[in-house]
Design a protein around this motif. Structure first.
Motif, PDB file in Angstrom:
ATOM      1  N   TYR A 157       0.831  -1.201   0.000  1.00 17.58           N
ATOM      2  CA  TYR A 157       0.000   0.000   0.000  1.00 17.58           C
ATOM      3  C   TYR A 157       0.868   1.254   0.000  1.00 17.58           C
ATOM      4  N   THR A 158       1.910   1.268   0.842  1.00 19.27           N
ATOM      5  CA  THR A 158       2.756   2.457   0.932  1.00 19.27           C
ATOM      6  C   THR A 158       3.481   2.730  -0.382  1.00 19.27           C
ATOM      7  N   ASP A 159       3.875   1.677  -1.097  1.00 20.05           N
ATOM      8  CA  ASP A 159       4.540   1.868  -2.389  1.00 20.05           C
ATOM      9  C   ASP A 159       3.565   2.419  -3.418  1.00 20.05           C
ATOM     10  N   LEU A 160       2.342   1.889  -3.405  1.00 18.31           N
ATOM     11  CA  LEU A 160       1.328   2.409  -4.322  1.00 18.31           C
ATOM     12  C   LEU A 160       1.067   3.887  -4.051  1.00 18.31           C
ATOM     13  N   HIS A 161       0.940   4.236  -2.796  1.00 17.11           N
ATOM     14  CA  HIS A 161       0.655   5.629  -2.454  1.00 17.11           C
ATOM     15  C   HIS A 161       1.800   6.542  -2.893  1.00 17.11           C
ATOM     16  N   ALA A 162       3.036   6.073  -2.752  1.00 14.43           N
ATOM     17  CA  ALA A 162       4.185   6.885  -3.138  1.00 14.43           C
ATOM     18  C   ALA A 162       4.248   7.105  -4.646  1.00 14.43           C
ATOM     19  N   ASP A 178     -12.656  -1.677  -3.888  1.00 19.79           N
ATOM     20  CA  ASP A 178     -13.531  -1.859  -5.054  1.00 19.79           C
ATOM     21  C   ASP A 178     -12.927  -2.842  -6.038  1.00 19.79           C
ATOM     22  N   MET A 179     -11.618  -2.736  -6.263  1.00 17.52           N
ATOM     23  CA  MET A 179     -10.958  -3.606  -7.224  1.00 17.52           C
ATOM     24  C   MET A 179     -10.958  -5.059  -6.743  1.00 17.52           C
ATOM     25  N   GLU A 180     -10.809  -5.264  -5.438  1.00 17.28           N
ATOM     26  CA  GLU A 180     -10.914  -6.622  -4.895  1.00 17.28           C
ATOM     27  C   GLU A 180     -12.321  -7.168  -5.093  1.00 17.28           C
ATOM     28  N   ARG A 181     -13.322  -6.363  -4.781  1.00 16.50           N
ATOM     29  CA  ARG A 181     -14.712  -6.786  -4.924  1.00 16.50           C
ATOM     30  C   ARG A 181     -15.044  -7.142  -6.363  1.00 16.50           C
ATOM     31  N   ASP A 182     -14.477  -6.375  -7.311  1.00 13.51           N
ATOM     32  CA  ASP A 182     -14.792  -6.579  -8.719  1.00 13.51           C
ATOM     33  C   ASP A 182     -13.891  -7.610  -9.397  1.00 13.51           C
ATOM     34  N   GLY A 183     -13.014  -8.229  -8.628  1.00 17.67           N
ATOM     35  CA  GLY A 183     -12.196  -9.301  -9.184  1.00 17.67           C
ATOM     36  C   GLY A 183     -11.020  -8.837 -10.011  1.00 17.67           C
ATOM     37  N   LEU A 184     -10.589  -7.575  -9.833  1.00 14.97           N
ATOM     38  CA  LEU A 184      -9.433  -7.057 -10.572  1.00 14.97           C
ATOM     39  C   LEU A 184      -8.128  -7.287  -9.823  1.00 14.97           C
ATOM     40  N   SER A 185      -8.195  -7.343  -8.500  1.00 22.53           N
ATOM     41  CA  SER A 185      -6.978  -7.496  -7.704  1.00 22.53           C
ATOM     42  C   SER A 185      -7.280  -8.325  -6.462  1.00 22.53           C
ATOM     43  N   THR A 186      -6.217  -8.787  -5.833  1.00 21.38           N
ATOM     44  CA  THR A 186      -6.331  -9.515  -4.575  1.00 21.38           C
ATOM     45  C   THR A 186      -5.316  -8.940  -3.590  1.00 21.38           C
ATOM     46  N   ARG A 187      -5.510  -9.246  -2.320  1.00 22.89           N
ATOM     47  CA  ARG A 187      -4.580  -8.828  -1.279  1.00 22.89           C
ATOM     48  C   ARG A 187      -4.102 -10.080  -0.545  1.00 22.89           C
ATOM     49  N   PRO A 237      10.392 -13.023   6.325  1.00 26.27           N
ATOM     50  CA  PRO A 237      10.381 -11.901   7.275  1.00 26.27           C
ATOM     51  C   PRO A 237       9.620 -10.676   6.789  1.00 26.27           C
ATOM     52  N   GLY A 238       9.070 -10.706   5.575  1.00 26.39           N
ATOM     53  CA  GLY A 238       8.348  -9.540   5.067  1.00 26.39           C
ATOM     54  C   GLY A 238       7.093  -9.264   5.871  1.00 26.39           C
ATOM     55  N   ALA A 239       6.181 -10.242   5.883  1.00 26.69           N
ATOM     56  CA  ALA A 239       4.946 -10.191   6.674  1.00 26.69           C
ATOM     57  C   ALA A 239       4.094  -8.956   6.403  1.00 26.69           C
ATOM     58  N   ALA A 240       4.273  -8.314   5.242  1.00 30.09           N
ATOM     59  CA  ALA A 240       3.449  -7.160   4.880  1.00 30.09           C
ATOM     60  C   ALA A 240       2.375  -7.606   3.899  1.00 30.09           C
ATOM     61  N   PHE A 241       1.285  -6.867   3.844  1.00 27.18           N
ATOM     62  CA  PHE A 241       0.250  -7.142   2.854  1.00 27.18           C
ATOM     63  C   PHE A 241       0.653  -6.515   1.515  1.00 27.18           C
ATOM     64  N   VAL A 242       0.385  -7.232   0.447  1.00 28.24           N
ATOM     65  CA  VAL A 242       0.619  -6.708  -0.899  1.00 28.24           C
ATOM     66  C   VAL A 242      -0.642  -6.883  -1.732  1.00 28.24           C
ATOM     67  N   TYR A 243      -0.775  -6.029  -2.724  1.00 29.04           N
ATOM     68  CA  TYR A 243      -1.881  -6.097  -3.671  1.00 29.04           C
ATOM     69  C   TYR A 243      -1.321  -6.545  -5.018  1.00 29.04           C
TER      70      TYR A 243
END
Length: 219
Positions: free
Chosen positions: A39-44, A60-69, A75-81
């Protein structure tokens, strides 16, 4: 989550715009074509978008089937899209929009942000063949996966392996190519793009060095 707004028109273009017509959605797709992003990379890399709007569009994109999280393993343990196959199908849509919009690109305004990898999609459309290409601009280094059917089509930084071709050019040349004022072939022929590497893409591009230069934006 509130219901998705709809044009309520039985038209495939209207249905498509129901999903991707909101402000920022297609630019988020552009960023996710580079592969999984935090998320932080996308925002930047989306200067001007608010955190609330970005979070809303991603939902919205997750709901519409365009992306997943998903969560990266330690050791990353971060969420990515990342894009789904359906989201990835928007690549030619973005490329067509870019080609249509290049006539309105004009000169860069003082308020215009720029990222090196934003030149990836115009260059990708101009490369004839398949392979890994590393591109160096003053703004930074990025790489392209020409002809890739799965996975990222570009990424920031050096190529993740020995590239089939390396391109070095200044931003003015890259901008002229992106705006359609100069073809990639002529830029190579005129010495405005330095090509190195031993892959088929590099060899094909270097062939232009042996051709007489022709004025005009197309070959």
């Amino acid at each position: 989550m509130p219901p998705r707004r709809s044009y309520d028109q039985y038209c495939s273009a209207a249905r498509a715009l129901d999903v991707v017509g909101d402000r920022w959605t297609l630019l988020i797709v552009r960023e996710l074509l580079a592969g999984p992003r935090r998320y932080t990379d996308l925002h930047a890399d989306l200067p001007g978008v608010s955190t609330d709007v970005l979070a809303s569009r991603l939902k919205d994109m997750e709901r519409d089937g365009l992306s997943t999280r998903r969560r990266l393993p330690p050791p990353g343990a971060a969420f990515v899209y990342e894009l789904t196959p359906r989201g990835r199908e928007l690549l030619p849509v973005l490329q067509a929009l870019g080609e249509w919009g290049r006539a309105g690109l004009g000169e860069r305004r003082p308020t215009d942000a720029v990222r090196a990898h934003w030149f990836a999609l115009p260059l990708l459309r101009l490369l004839d063949g398949e392979g890994l290409v590393e591109v160096r601009l003053e703004e930074g280094l990025f790489h392209l996966h020409a002809g890739a059917e799965e996975g990222p089509v570009y990424g920031d930084g050096p190529a993740p392996g020995e590239p089939d071709a390396r391109l070095a050019l200044d931003t003015a040349t890259c901008t002229a190519v992106a705006r359609g004022e100069l073809s990639l072939a002529h830029a190579v022929c005129e010495g405005r793009v330095e090509v190195s590497g031993e892959g088929a893409l590099a060899k094909a591009l270097r062939e232009h060095d042996r051709r007489p230069a022709i004025s005009g934006p197309s070959e």
